[in-house]
Design a protein around this motif. Structure first.
Motif: not given
Length: 468
Positions: A54-55, A57-65, A161-163, A241-242
Motif C-alpha cells: 500500500l505504501i 502504491q500510494a507513492r505512485l498514485g497519490n495526487r498530493d504527491v 502520506l506514508y504515515a 490516499l492511494l
C-alpha cells in the motif's frame, strides 16, 4: 558559472544558530537505537506485506504527491530562468523590403531625388545588463533556495502520506477486529439467551432472565452496523490516499487480519537529528534563505544599471550584394539608468522584504519548536499506551475466565443471571479496549516515526505516474 565581480547588495545569509537539549525527556529515548534505514523505511518494521504494498502504491498514485512534484518542476524552471537573466541575450534578424516613396518626397525644389528601391539585411543583436550590484546573483540565490524548499516540500508530503496510509490501514484492521468481537459477542449472547429460555421453560428461572438476555442480544446486534459503517469509511479513505476510487480496495481488504505490531524498540536519536530528518524544518530554513536574498534584490534597485549592446550584420540594396564585404555593418553602445527619485518606492520595498524575512525567521524557529513538541508528545503517548495495553491484556484474560465460571455457576443454579450478563459485558468491554489499545499503540508508533521525519528520503527521486 563565472560572474562579474562587484558589490553584492543585501545581507549574506547565515543559518540561525539553534541550541538543543541533549536528550528527549521520555524513558523510551534510552532504548538501543536501530539502524537509520529502519527509520527511513519504518513501515517495514510491522512485517506486513500488504502495508508495504500500500505504501508503494500510494507513492505512485497519490495526487498530493503529483502536485508537489509539479511544484518542484516549477521551482526548477524558475531557477533556470534566474540563471538565464544574468547571461547576454543574442538574437538574429533578417528582412527584405521594397520601398516606394511618395511623389512629394521624390520631387523637391531641386528636382527629382528619390525613386523606389529594395533593401535587404541580415544580422545579430546582443545585449547584456551588467550585474554590478548583485541583483541577478541574489535572484539566483533566492531561486536556488526556493528550489531546495520545494524539494523538501515534496519530502514532507511523502512523510505525511506514508504515515496517513499506515494510520488508515491500522483503522481498517481495528474495525475488522472489533467487528469480529461484536459478531462473537452476539453469538455468545444468543447462546445465553437460549439457555435462559430453556431454564425458564423448565421453571428454574423467571421470565425476567429471558427478557434481560434478549435485551443483551439486541444490544450486541446494534453494534454491528456502526462498526460496518466505520470499516467501510476507513477503506474508502485509504483508497483515496492511494489515488484510487473509494471502493477499489474492498476486495483486497475483504478478509480481516490482526492489527500489525512492530517490535517494542524505536529509532529515536537526539533532538538535533530532527533538523536533519524533518523536511518541514529544512523547508522553512530554505524559505528563510530565499527571503533573505530578496532583500538584496530590493536594495540593488537603488543603484544604477548598466547595459552593453551591439549588433553586427549585413545590409544592401541588392540581394546579390548582401553577403559581400561591402555590406558589413556593426554598432556598439553602452547605456546606464539610475532612478533619482521614486517617492520612496525602493526604500519601501526593502522594508517589505526585510519584514518578510523576519516573518520567515519566526516561522523557522516555530517549526523547530513544533517538531520537538511533536516528538516529545509522541514518545509520551507511546510509552503510556504500551503500559495500558499490557494491563488490558491481563484484564481480557481475567474477564474470559470470569465469564466461563459465571456461566457454569448459572447452569448449576449457584449464581443468578445478572452475574452472567455482567461478566459478558465486562469481557466485551475489555476485548474492545484491548483492540483499541493495540491499534492506538501502532498508531502512536507511526505518529512518532512521522514526528522524527521517518521516510523522508525514500524514493525521493523516483518519477511519478501522470494521473489519468
Amino acid at each position: 558559472m563565472p560572474l562579474l565581480p562587484g558589490c553584492v547588495a543585501g545581507p549574506d545569509y547565515q543559518r540561525p544558530p539553534t541550541a538543543f537539549q541533549a536528550k528527549w525527556a521520555s524513558a523510551l529515548a534510552d532504548q538501543p537505537l536501530g539502524s537509520r534505514q529502519n527509520l527511513h523505511a519504518w513501515w517495514q518494521s510491522f512485517h506486513d506485506p500488504l502495508l508495504n504494498s500500500l505504501i508503494t502504491q500510494a507513492r505512485l498514485g497519490n495526487r498530493d504527491v503529483f502536485q508537489a512534484e509539479a511544484r518542484l518542476r516549477e521551482a526548477r524552471a524558475n531557477r533556470d530562468l534566474s540563471v538565464a537573466n544574468i547571461l547576454p541575450t543574442l538574437s538574429m534578424n533578417a528582412s527584405a523590403s521594397k520601398n516606394q516613396p511618395s511623389t512629394a518626397s521624390r520631387f523637391g525644389q531641386f528636382g527629382q531625388f528619390g525613386s523606389s528601391y529594395n533593401q535587404f539585411s541580415h544580422g545579430l543583436d546582443a545585449s547584456w545588463e551588467l550585474d554590478l550590484w548583485g541583483k541577478q546573483r541574489r535572484s539566483i540565490e533566492s531561486a536556488e533556495a526556493t528550489l531546495d524548499a520545494s524539494a523538501e516540500d515534496l519530502q514532507d508530503v511523502l512523510v505525511s502520506l506514508y504515515a496517513e496510509v499506515a494510520l488508515n490501514y491500522i483503522d481498517v484492521r481495528r474495525y475488522q477486529n472489533e467487528w469480529v468481537i461484536a459478531k462473537n459477542s452476539l453469538k455468545a449472547q444468543q447462546e445465553t439467551y437460549d439457555i435462559a429460555r430453556w431454564r425458564a421453560q423448565a421453571g428454574l428461572v423467571s421470565e425476567v432472565d429471558v427478557l434481560q438476555a434478549r435485551q443483551s442480544v439486541e444490544s450486541a446486534r446494534a453494534d454491528i452496523p456502526k462498526l460496518t459503517s466505520a470499516l467501510e469509511q476507513a477503506k474508502h479513505g485509504l483508497a483515496v490516499l492511494l489515488g484510487k476510487q473509494p471502493t477499489e480496495l474492498n476486495a483486497l481488504l475483504a478478509q480481516s487480519a490482526p492489527i500489525p505490531a512492530a517490535a517494542d524498540h524505536i529509532v529515536v536519536g537526539i533532538p538535533a537529528d530532527v533538523l536533519r530528518q524533518r523536511p518541514d524544518v529544512r523547508r522553512s530554513e530554505r524559505k528563510l534563505a530565499a527571503q533573505t536574498a530578496q532583500i538584496g534584490v530590493a536594495e540593488a534597485g537603488a543603484y544604477p544599471s548598466f547595459t552593453l549592446s551591439g549588433s553586427i550584420g549585413l545590409e544592401s540594396l541588392l540581394a546579390a550584394n548582401l553577403y559581400t564585404a561591402a555590406a558589413k555593418t556593426f554598432q556598439m553602445a553602452a547605456s546606464s539608468a539610475w532612478v533619482l527619485f521614486d517617492s520612496g518606492r525602493i526604500r519601501s520595498n526593502v522594508k517589505i522584504q526585510t519584514a518578510l524575512q523576519e516573518q520567515a525567521l519566526g516561522l523557522y524557529q516555530n517549526t523547530i519548536l513544533t517538531a520537538l513538541k511533536e516528538v516529545e508528545n509522541s514518545l509520551t503517548a507511546l510509552d503510556q499506551e504500551w503500559q495500558r495495553r499490557d494491563a488490558l491484556k491481563a484484564s481480557a484474560t481475567a474477564g474470559k475466565e470470569a465469564l466461563t465460571l459465571a456461566q457454569q455457576q448459572y447452569q448449576t443454579g449457584t449464581a443468578d443471571f445478572q452475574r452472567v450478563l455482567d461478566a459478558q459485558q465486562s469481557l466485551l468491554t475489555a476485548q474492545n479496549q484491548l483492540v483499541e489499545s493495540e491499534a492506538e499503540s501502532a498508531s502512536n508508533l507511526i505518529r512518532l516515526y512521522k514526528a522524527l521525519g521517518g521516510g523522508w528520503d525514500v524514493n525521493a527521486t523516483q518519477p511519478h505516474q501522470t494521473p489519468h
